[in-house]
Design a protein around this motif. Structure first.
Motif, PDB file in Angstrom:
ATOM      1  N   PRO A 290       0.827  -1.199   0.000  1.00 38.15           N
ATOM      2  CA  PRO A 290       0.000   0.000   0.000  1.00 38.15           C
ATOM      3  C   PRO A 290       0.868   1.259   0.000  1.00 38.15           C
ATOM      4  CG  PRO A 290       0.115  -0.949   2.204  1.00 38.15           C
ATOM      5  CD  PRO A 290       0.838  -1.895   1.284  1.00 38.15           C
ATOM      6  N   PRO A 291       0.366   2.439  -0.375  1.00 35.10           N
ATOM      7  CA  PRO A 291      -1.061   2.685  -0.639  1.00 35.10           C
ATOM      8  C   PRO A 291      -1.473   2.531  -2.105  1.00 35.10           C
ATOM      9  CG  PRO A 291       0.119   4.771  -0.559  1.00 35.10           C
ATOM     10  CD  PRO A 291       1.136   3.699  -0.274  1.00 35.10           C
ATOM     11  N   ARG A 292      -0.520   2.256  -3.050  1.00 36.06           N
ATOM     12  CA  ARG A 292      -0.918   2.233  -4.461  1.00 36.06           C
ATOM     13  C   ARG A 292      -0.626   0.894  -5.144  1.00 36.06           C
ATOM     14  NH1 ARG A 292      -4.585   5.841  -5.351  1.00 36.06           N
ATOM     15  NH2 ARG A 292      -4.179   5.684  -7.562  1.00 36.06           N
ATOM     16  N   TRP A 293      -0.021  -0.058  -4.469  1.00 32.54           N
ATOM     17  CA  TRP A 293       0.226  -1.388  -5.010  1.00 32.54           C
ATOM     18  C   TRP A 293       0.796  -1.330  -6.439  1.00 32.54           C
ATOM     19  CZ3 TRP A 293      -3.657  -0.310  -1.606  1.00 32.54           C
ATOM     20  CH2 TRP A 293      -3.699  -1.079  -0.455  1.00 32.54           C
ATOM     21  N   PRO A 294       1.942  -0.664  -6.656  1.00 31.49           N
ATOM     22  CA  PRO A 294       2.445  -0.475  -8.026  1.00 31.49           C
ATOM     23  C   PRO A 294       2.779  -1.786  -8.739  1.00 31.49           C
ATOM     24  CG  PRO A 294       4.087   0.214  -6.389  1.00 31.49           C
ATOM     25  CD  PRO A 294       2.817  -0.036  -5.646  1.00 31.49           C
ATOM     26  N   GLU A 295       3.268  -2.791  -7.998  1.00 27.25           N
ATOM     27  CA  GLU A 295       3.640  -4.055  -8.653  1.00 27.25           C
ATOM     28  C   GLU A 295       2.396  -4.754  -9.199  1.00 27.25           C
ATOM     29  OE1 GLU A 295       4.374  -3.213  -5.528  1.00 27.25           O
ATOM     30  OE2 GLU A 295       6.541  -2.942  -5.450  1.00 27.25           O
ATOM     31  N   VAL A 296       1.304  -4.718  -8.432  1.00 23.74           N
ATOM     32  CA  VAL A 296       0.048  -5.333  -8.890  1.00 23.74           C
ATOM     33  C   VAL A 296      -0.486  -4.559 -10.098  1.00 23.74           C
ATOM     34  CG1 VAL A 296      -2.363  -5.755  -8.259  1.00 23.74           C
ATOM     35  CG2 VAL A 296      -0.532  -6.279  -6.638  1.00 23.74           C
ATOM     36  N   SER A 297      -0.466  -3.235 -10.023  1.00 23.26           N
ATOM     37  CA  SER A 297      -0.963  -2.410 -11.125  1.00 23.26           C
ATOM     38  C   SER A 297      -0.210  -2.716 -12.411  1.00 23.26           C
ATOM     39  CB  SER A 297      -0.790  -0.923 -10.814  1.00 23.26           C
ATOM     40  OG  SER A 297      -1.603  -0.555  -9.756  1.00 23.26           O
ATOM     41  N   GLU A 298       1.100  -2.906 -12.292  1.00 30.43           N
ATOM     42  CA  GLU A 298       1.895  -3.142 -13.504  1.00 30.43           C
ATOM     43  C   GLU A 298       1.494  -4.468 -14.162  1.00 30.43           C
ATOM     44  OE1 GLU A 298       6.106  -3.347 -12.831  1.00 30.43           O
ATOM     45  OE2 GLU A 298       6.471  -3.930 -14.914  1.00 30.43           O
ATOM     46  N   VAL A 299       1.346  -5.513 -13.352  1.00 28.21           N
ATOM     47  CA  VAL A 299       1.011  -6.826 -13.920  1.00 28.21           C
ATOM     48  C   VAL A 299      -0.399  -6.806 -14.521  1.00 28.21           C
ATOM     49  CG1 VAL A 299       0.625  -9.251 -13.384  1.00 28.21           C
ATOM     50  CG2 VAL A 299       2.575  -8.059 -12.386  1.00 28.21           C
ATOM     51  N   VAL A 300      -1.353  -6.217 -13.804  1.00 28.90           N
ATOM     52  CA  VAL A 300      -2.726  -6.158 -14.329  1.00 28.90           C
ATOM     53  C   VAL A 300      -2.752  -5.337 -15.629  1.00 28.90           C
ATOM     54  CG1 VAL A 300      -5.067  -5.297 -13.873  1.00 28.90           C
ATOM     55  CG2 VAL A 300      -3.825  -6.515 -12.091  1.00 28.90           C
ATOM     56  N   GLY A 301      -1.991  -4.244 -15.660  1.00 28.33           N
ATOM     57  CA  GLY A 301      -1.923  -3.427 -16.872  1.00 28.33           C
ATOM     58  C   GLY A 301      -1.383  -4.220 -18.052  1.00 28.33           C
ATOM     59  N   LYS A 302      -0.357  -5.040 -17.816  1.00 29.55           N
ATOM     60  CA  LYS A 302       0.218  -5.835 -18.907  1.00 29.55           C
ATOM     61  C   LYS A 302      -0.792  -6.859 -19.437  1.00 29.55           C
ATOM     62  CE  LYS A 302       5.176  -5.862 -17.820  1.00 29.55           C
ATOM     63  NZ  LYS A 302       6.285  -6.724 -17.406  1.00 29.55           N
ATOM     64  N   ILE A 303      -1.508  -7.499 -18.511  1.00 32.99           N
ATOM     65  CA  ILE A 303      -2.494  -8.522 -18.924  1.00 32.99           C
ATOM     66  C   ILE A 303      -3.597  -7.862 -19.757  1.00 32.99           C
ATOM     67  CG2 ILE A 303      -4.242 -10.137 -18.079  1.00 32.99           C
ATOM     68  CD1 ILE A 303      -2.399 -10.542 -15.598  1.00 32.99           C
ATOM     69  N   LEU A 304      -4.094  -6.709 -19.273  1.00 33.15           N
ATOM     70  CA  LEU A 304      -5.194  -6.047 -19.995  1.00 33.15           C
ATOM     71  C   LEU A 304      -4.745  -5.559 -21.370  1.00 33.15           C
ATOM     72  CD1 LEU A 304      -6.801  -4.094 -17.032  1.00 33.15           C
ATOM     73  CD2 LEU A 304      -7.843  -5.953 -18.339  1.00 33.15           C
ATOM     74  N   LYS A 305      -3.534  -5.061 -21.456  1.00 30.06           N
ATOM     75  CA  LYS A 305      -3.052  -4.569 -22.755  1.00 30.06           C
ATOM     76  C   LYS A 305      -2.931  -5.731 -23.749  1.00 30.06           C
ATOM     77  CE  LYS A 305       0.467  -1.700 -24.964  1.00 30.06           C
ATOM     78  NZ  LYS A 305       0.381  -2.505 -26.168  1.00 30.06           N
ATOM     79  N   ALA A 306      -2.365  -6.847 -23.284  1.00 33.94           N
ATOM     80  CA  ALA A 306      -2.217  -7.996 -24.177  1.00 33.94           C
ATOM     81  C   ALA A 306      -3.583  -8.486 -24.642  1.00 33.94           C
ATOM     82  CB  ALA A 306      -1.474  -9.114 -23.454  1.00 33.94           C
ATOM     83  N   TYR A 307      -4.557  -8.511 -23.732  1.00 32.92           N
ATOM     84  CA  TYR A 307      -5.914  -8.957 -24.080  1.00 32.92           C
ATOM     85  C   TYR A 307      -6.555  -7.987 -25.080  1.00 32.92           C
ATOM     86  CZ  TYR A 307     -10.947  -9.730 -23.283  1.00 32.92           C
ATOM     87  OH  TYR A 307     -12.289  -9.946 -23.441  1.00 32.92           O
ATOM     88  N   LYS A 308      -6.460  -6.696 -24.800  1.00 37.10           N
ATOM     89  CA  LYS A 308      -7.083  -5.691 -25.663  1.00 37.10           C
ATOM     90  C   LYS A 308      -6.472  -5.714 -27.066  1.00 37.10           C
ATOM     91  CE  LYS A 308      -8.345  -0.783 -25.355  1.00 37.10           C
ATOM     92  NZ  LYS A 308      -8.260   0.393 -24.490  1.00 37.10           N
ATOM     93  N   ASP A 309      -5.144  -5.892 -27.140  1.00 32.99           N
ATOM     94  CA  ASP A 309      -4.465  -5.833 -28.436  1.00 32.99           C
ATOM     95  C   ASP A 309      -4.624  -7.104 -29.250  1.00 32.99           C
ATOM     96  OD1 ASP A 309      -3.602  -3.368 -27.719  1.00 32.99           O
ATOM     97  OD2 ASP A 309      -1.526  -3.935 -27.279  1.00 32.99           O
ATOM     98  N   ASN A 310      -4.876  -8.227 -28.595  1.00 30.85           N
ATOM     99  CA  ASN A 310      -4.766  -9.502 -29.316  1.00 30.85           C
ATOM    100  C   ASN A 310      -6.030 -10.355 -29.374  1.00 30.85           C
ATOM    101  OD1 ASN A 310      -1.711  -9.783 -29.934  1.00 30.85           O
ATOM    102  ND2 ASN A 310      -1.794  -9.065 -27.815  1.00 30.85           N
TER     103      ASN A 310
END
Ligand code: SF4
Ligand code: SF4
Length: 360
Positions: A290-310
């Motif tokens: 906390p308070p922003r959980w940057p490591e979690v945000s980075e992984v979730v962002g990568k998964i969503l980008k790969a899904y959106k693009d592919n």
């Protein structure tokens, strides 16, 4: 004994209340008589009945844990700009029901002016579902609401637009055993070590029967330690679930080194278009930061980008991964495949088989 005393007390606040008393009159009148629906814009649904009547639903995101002033503000907006009917979804979206199409745009403008994003419908990322954690529960290893707030700040644009291949449902859970549901992406607490027992504290409390009963794999038993009654944990059986800590605080399992977050993908509750699926582990041992959980945000962002693009149109996250295969998913999402992804169930015979609940 009086007659009143022999009569069972009738429950007056148990179960779901009758929903019809709160329902918008157009919904009540057309219950079971809907013909079709559309989404005129992100955040707005229009349902049309077989008799030609229609009703609009305007959906907005909320912060889930709301103060009284915010709830009053939302209700005032409902009274002033809608027909006075609101409801909350399981994902903490608020929905305003409106029969007059002329009221829809002013309602949206008011919600946006007050800072409530309108969206969460169709192929968007809807609000992340999560549990109340420390507000009402005795098991949490983290503050799920904080993870949700950080991620939804990051995904604001994907909430108000419908630009994903299909809907994205994300869940969080502040422990690993109870409320978390299957999600396209799920972010769950993960304990990495069995509890450490503070024997001096156990000797002063009386919850040993409760904590022994709480363990799902029967790993805890009473023991005498240094001549005093205490507990012991069979670490070969312990699955590090964290359920023993609440009834018995001396079972210390929370800690910076042992409380992590894990990310799972590909789960699905519904049987729409394809069968329900269990999500699978993608990333383990992320810091609970906390308070922003940057490591979690980075992984979730990568998964969503790969899904959106592919992914193809209409493919849910799990359907996309099944089509391209897990090795390709890890490549596209730029995530490492590690030994933690191999679940051979080695040891299952030693823990699950000895559980009070599971025998094979
Ligand atoms: S997910 Fe676990 S810790 Fe969180 S509210 Fe549910 S039972 Fe409690
Ligand atoms: S962490 Fe879970 S499995 Fe381990 S001893 Fe406690 S209740 Fe049992």
């Amino acid at each position: 004994m009086s007659e009143a005393a022999t009569q069972p007390r009738m429950p007056d606040e148990v179960g779901v209340p009758d929903p019809f008393q709160y329902m918008h009159p157009v919904m009540k009148k057309n219950y079971g008589n809907w013909d079709w629906h559309e989404r005129p814009r992100p955040g707005v649904l229009r349902h049309v009945s077989k008799d030609g009547e229609s009703i609009y639903t305007v959906r907005a995101g909320t912060q889930r844990q709301m103060d009284l002033y915010t709830i009053r503000k939302l209700c005032d907006i409902g009274d002033q700009f809608a027909d006075g009917h609101v409801r909350f979804t399981t994902r903490s979206n608020i929905e305003f029901l409106v029969a007059d199409p002329a009221k829809v745009d002013p309602l949206i403008e008011k919600l946006q002016a007050e800072g409530f994003p309108v969206g969460g419908t169709g192929n968007s990322i809807s609000m992340i579902s999560h549990t109340q954690g420390w507000l009402h529960c005795d098991i949490p290893g983290t503050d799920a609401s904080g993870v949700v707030k950080s991620l939804m700040d990051q995904m604001y644009d994907d909430f108000i637009k419908e630009e994903m291949p299909n809907r994205v449902r994300i869940t969080t859970s502040c422990c690993q055993i109870n409320c978390g549901g299957q999600g396209d992406i799920a972010i769950n607490v993960q304990y990495t070590k069995p509890p450490r027992i503070n024997h001096d504290l156990v000797a002063n409390v009386c919850e040993r029967p409760a904590v022994v009963a709480r363990c799902p794999v029967a790993a805890i038993r009473p023991a005498m330690v240094n001549g005093k009654p205490s507990l012991e944990v069979d670490e070969k059986k312990c699955i590090c679930c964290g359920a023993c800590y609440p009834p018995c605080p001396p079972m210390q399992i929370n800690g910076d080194d042992s409380t992590k977050l894990a990310i799972w993908v590909g789960g699905k509750h519904s049987n729409a278009r394809s069968k329900p699926t269990f999500h699978k582990l993608v990333m383990a041992n992320l810091p609970n930061n906390p308070p922003r959980w940057p490591e979690v945000s980075e992984v979730v962002g990568k998964i969503l980008k790969a899904y959106k693009d592919n992914a193809r149109d209409w493919e849910r996250m799990g359907e996309w991964i099944e089509r391209i295969g897990w090795p390709r998913f890890f490549e596209l999402a730029d995530l490492p495949f590690t030994k933690h992804h191999l679940d051979t169930w080695t040891g299952a015979r030693h823990n699950m088989n000895m559980s009070a609940h599971v025998h094979f």
